[in-house]
Design a protein around this motif. Structure first.
Motif, short mmCIF file in Angstrom:
data_model
loop_
_atom_site.label_atom_id
_atom_site.label_comp_id
_atom_site.label_asym_id
_atom_site.label_seq_id
_atom_site.Cartn_x
_atom_site.Cartn_y
_atom_site.Cartn_z
N GLN A 110 7.84 2.56 4.68
CA GLN A 110 7.95 2.10 6.06
C GLN A 110 9.04 2.87 6.79
O GLN A 110 10.09 3.18 6.21
N VAL B 181 -3.90 -0.94 17.58
CA VAL B 181 -3.17 -0.63 16.35
C VAL B 181 -1.77 -1.23 16.45
O VAL B 181 -1.02 -0.93 17.38
N SER C 214 3.37 -2.13 12.50
CA SER C 214 3.82 -1.96 11.12
C SER C 214 5.33 -1.72 11.15
O SER C 214 6.02 -2.19 12.04
N GLN D 19 0.14 0.88 6.99
CA GLN D 19 -0.59 -0.15 7.73
C GLN D 19 -1.64 -0.70 6.77
O GLN D 19 -2.70 -0.10 6.56
N ASP E 8 3.01 -6.52 10.68
CA ASP E 8 1.62 -6.09 10.52
C ASP E 8 0.66 -6.98 11.31
O ASP E 8 -0.54 -7.00 11.04
#
Length: 325
Positions: free
Chosen positions: A14, A26, A29, A131, A257
């Motif tokens: 991450q 989208v 994340s 993701q 997320d």
């Protein structure tokens, strides 16, 4: 490079996340505790958006493929490198072949392993973050597994060992009980759809984090919080931190997320300066919400920025002092 030897739970690569893809559905994340990620990268002289490994469960073991500096931040952990104990919020140096063993987590919910230069997986849609829902980013869009090899970029600076003041001490809420984490929130769009007694119930209750919680969202358990009348809305944009109330009255905090849209009524939103606190809250732990004005939310953001600026300044001072010796 580093080789994953053993892993428990969904560890992942991450960075700070992808923030320019919402119009395509989208989500962001990124690190659940962005303060810890930034601190680890500051310790190492990395760009603060350099990718690291987010480790939510122990034990976790890896082998360093070359000499490099690394830092552990976030949750308090019991760890050792080549058999030598290292504390959390500390940067150290590993030699090629050294094994890092993170054995236990004393407090908090996620530890971050940052390495000099950062984890060098491909950038996908502006970020190296994994993701899970879309199965992209990170290493093949999935949690890390034993046997995985993570490439590491070359470090731009050479550093020695050094520790820093943990953010959970510096930014702790002064009125928190020992068994709960206080999270500051601002009221959200459908707050007035709940009567005064229900609003007070929301503020006064301690909310247990259920085992159904994850990077998508934290599902809480407590007294049912229901609106005065059913609220049915078309799906609309939501962001990490939004607290939704589904029909059963048990709040859900959207996390890193989270999906980008939803229709459940929104009672409040965790301020950005406190979202990392939720990310470090353990399953089974308790949260209590504290109503905060917009101006106070901005002040909290400034407090967090001041902590990071102080960390940057202290690191510069240490490096300058070492250079003069």
């Amino acid at each position: 490079m580093i080789e994953i030897l053993s892993v428990t739970g969904p560890a992942s690569v991450q960075d700070l996340g992808r923030f320019d893809q919402y119009r395509f559905g989208v989500g962001t994340s990124g690190a659940m505790d962005d303060v810890a990620l930034r601190a680890g990268n500051i310790l190492l002289g990395n760009d603060e958006n350099a990718a690291a490994v987010e480790i939510p469960m122990m034990p976790f073991r890896l082998r360093f493929g070359r000499d490099m500096a690394f830092a552990l931040t976030g949750a308090g952990v019991e760890a050792e490198i080549a058999g030598r104990a290292i504390p959390p919020w500390w940067r150290s140096r590993a030699r090629a072949g050294d094994i890092l063993n993170i054995k236990a987590m004393s407090h908090g919910a996620r530890s971050y392993l940052a390495v000099g230069g950062g984890i060098d997986v491909p950038v996908v849609l502006g970020s190296r973050s994994t993701q899970f829902r879309g199965e992209f980013g990170g290493l093949n869009g999935r949690p890390l597994q034993a046997g995985d090899i993570l490439p590491c970029a070359a470090a731009t600076t050479s550093v020695g060992e050094l520790g820093v003041e943990p953010a959970d001490i510096t930014l702790a809420r002064p009125n928190a009980a020992a068994d709960e984490i206080i999270v500051r929130v601002v009221v959200a769009g459908e707050y007035d759809g709940f009567d005064a007694a229900t609003q007070e119930l929301f503020w006064s209750s301690g909310w247990k984090i259920t085992p159904q919680s994850n990077r998508y969202g934290y599902r809480l358990q407590g007294p049912a919080v229901k609106p005065k009348a059913p609220i049915e809305k078309r799906s609309h944009g939501i962001v990490p931190g939004v607290i939704q109330i589904p029909p059963n009255g048990q709040p859900i905090i959207q996390m890193r997320d989270a999906q980008t849209s939803g229709g459940y009524p929104k009672i409040a939103t965790v301020i950005r300066a406190d979202l990392w606190r939720v990310g470090q809250a353990r399953l089974g732990g308790k949260l209590r919400f504290e109503q905060t004005a917009y101006t106070e939310a901005l002040a909290a953001e400034a407090e967090m920025s001041a902590y990071l600026n102080r960390l940057r300044g202290n690191l510069r001072l240490v490096e300058e002092t070492r250079a003069c010796r």
